[in-house]
Design an enzyme around this catalytic site. Sequence first.
Site, PDB file in Angstrom:
ATOM      1  N   LYS A 292       0.858  -1.191   0.000  1.00  0.00           N
ATOM      2  CA  LYS A 292       0.000   0.000   0.000  1.00  0.00           C
ATOM      3  C   LYS A 292       0.891   1.235   0.000  1.00  0.00           C
ATOM      4  CE  LYS A 292      -1.718   2.652   3.068  1.00  0.00           C
ATOM      5  NZ  LYS A 292      -1.637   3.959   2.355  1.00  0.00           N
TER       6      LYS A 292
ATOM      7  N   CYS B  58      13.553  10.065   8.428  1.00  0.00           N
ATOM      8  CA  CYS B  58      13.462   9.662   9.833  1.00  0.00           C
ATOM      9  C   CYS B  58      14.826   9.582  10.489  1.00  0.00           C
ATOM     10  CB  CYS B  58      12.729   8.327   9.953  1.00  0.00           C
ATOM     11  SG  CYS B  58      13.463   6.993   8.988  1.00  0.00           S
TER      12      CYS B  58
ATOM     13  N   GLU C 207       9.502  14.940  16.452  1.00  0.00           N
ATOM     14  CA  GLU C 207       9.983  14.838  15.072  1.00  0.00           C
ATOM     15  C   GLU C 207       9.279  15.878  14.199  1.00  0.00           C
ATOM     16  OE1 GLU C 207      11.175  11.233  12.131  1.00  0.00           O
ATOM     17  OE2 GLU C 207       9.122  11.179  12.901  1.00  0.00           O
TER      18      GLU C 207
ATOM     19  N   ALA D  52       0.968   6.380  14.059  1.00  0.00           N
ATOM     20  CA  ALA D  52       0.346   5.345  13.232  1.00  0.00           C
ATOM     21  C   ALA D  52       0.885   3.974  13.595  1.00  0.00           C
ATOM     22  CB  ALA D  52       0.578   5.645  11.754  1.00  0.00           C
ATOM     23  N   GLY D  53       2.169   3.899  13.925  1.00  0.00           N
ATOM     24  CA  GLY D  53       2.763   2.629  14.309  1.00  0.00           C
ATOM     25  C   GLY D  53       2.137   2.060  15.571  1.00  0.00           C
TER      26      GLY D  53
ATOM     27  N   GLU E 235       8.912   0.386  11.574  1.00  0.00           N
ATOM     28  CA  GLU E 235      10.042   1.325  11.471  1.00  0.00           C
ATOM     29  C   GLU E 235       9.436   2.719  11.558  1.00  0.00           C
ATOM     30  OE1 GLU E 235      12.364   3.984  10.835  1.00  0.00           O
ATOM     31  OE2 GLU E 235      11.976   3.581   8.713  1.00  0.00           O
TER      32      GLU E 235
ATOM     33  N   SER F  60       4.855   7.156  10.799  1.00  0.00           N
ATOM     34  CA  SER F  60       4.890   7.898  12.059  1.00  0.00           C
ATOM     35  C   SER F  60       4.737   6.963  13.246  1.00  0.00           C
ATOM     36  CB  SER F  60       3.785   8.947  12.075  1.00  0.00           C
ATOM     37  OG  SER F  60       2.518   8.328  12.240  1.00  0.00           O
ATOM     38  N   THR F  61       5.249   7.405  14.379  1.00  0.00           N
ATOM     39  CA  THR F  61       5.123   6.625  15.603  1.00  0.00           C
ATOM     40  C   THR F  61       3.663   6.501  16.018  1.00  0.00           C
ATOM     41  OG1 THR F  61       7.354   7.201  16.324  1.00  0.00           O
ATOM     42  CG2 THR F  61       5.810   6.509  18.031  1.00  0.00           C
TER      43      THR F  61
END
Length: 478
Positions: A176, A284, A382, A232-233, A250, A229-230
């Site tokens: 995706k 990143c 970030e 979303a992670g 990641e 992004s963190t």
Amino acid sequence: MLQHDTLFIGGDWVAPASTGTIDVVSPHTEEIVARVPDGTPADMDRAVAAARAAFDHGPWPRMTMPERAAVVARLAELYAARQAEIADIITLEMGSPITFSQLAQAPQPLGMLQYFAQLGETFEVEDQRPGMFGPVTVRREPVGVVAAIVPWNVPQFVIMTKLAPALIAGCTVVIKPAPETPLDSYLLGEMIKEAGIPDGVVSIVAAGREAGEHLVAHPGVDKVAFTGSTAAGRRIGAICGEQLKRCSLELGGKSAAIILDDCDLPSAMGFLSIASLLNSGQACVAQTRILASRSRYDEVVQAVAEMVTGQTVGDPGDPTTAIGPMVAQRQQERVENYIRIGLDEGAKAVVGGLDRPFDRGWYVSPTVFANAANDMRIAREEIFGPVLTVIPYDDEADAVRIANDSDYGLSGSVWTADTDHGMDVARRVRAGTYGVNMMNTLEPGTPFGGYKASGLGRELGPEGLAAYLEYKSIARLG
């Protein structure tokens, strides 16, 4: 304007399930440059069904690893012939400076395909180990259907960190791409078909968040590989945790470059111009916290300011451009908001600020903050743009403490005349990739990933292949 009317599902170009489209907008001109279908949950269902059938009944998982490696090597040959085209399309869709696209956006994915093809030729899928009652065979088998969800900043690079090892392992993959950067994946689809990868092994569906979450939660998916992004992670990790589904994440970074007192500043600044500002700061691994001793603080601030001022900001298609636009208007606004936050927190913008360099395009002024502290938001969150923060430290132990005082642990560097001592510093910083007098350039043969909120698992190297394998122990008597 480029126009695509189909999606790559099950090894063929097929009509989408709906009439929704994604407009690809040039970050430089703010004009629509392409239009592609917007993938839906129904499209994801078709892609997963094709991947499931290819894994459960198709030849790909049942081929030997060297046989799969030969097909991936063929894909690498096709990719090599189209590097210039890939670089151009990534610059068009997301504004990456063309020189960076030519040196990294296109060649690094090729390097990963070549590396994993070579690794697959010799990787042992079984080994014998002594057991209490007789020999035990330890076998490595593909994990299954993989959902590979990738961001917009280095789209082909991130695709290949997942696709190349997954293919060698024998997995099937649904990719995706981000809606900002769907165009390069159409080139990849063409190459996958030409390379002779069996139908259903790879599908590509560009889509937004709703279809992406549907893919993550799909019961037909065995593993999710995500870069982004963190925030979303965390959401993806929660979904996978509920389902006991494998995942690798990641995520973000806020990496620190430690400038030791014996560092040769002119030499270091030449490297830091890349390490801190690559891809216009949309990386990143960017070293966005610059740590300088109080005794050399003003000198380092001046050197960093001169380095940033010397970067050409402009048209990403111009080979002389070092810093291009942000990928989207929302990213431009996000970066400018952080600049505003830094000023409100009391930091001083010695370069840049809130004045935009151009009236058109999603550009921001590259900015260097001085008089900053590590507890400021500009030092902790970030930003993902060309914004650097120079932070003072008292001594070396304090520098290491500040480098480690972060929610993230993705990358970092130390700059010193004594490389052996630099290695000692590197061992004390909790980050997954590190450089001594250089930026770690993410070698295909070495693991990449981060500590803490920078993610889970590792990509690249044998460790990256292992992430797509299940381990089975078979004991026997006699």
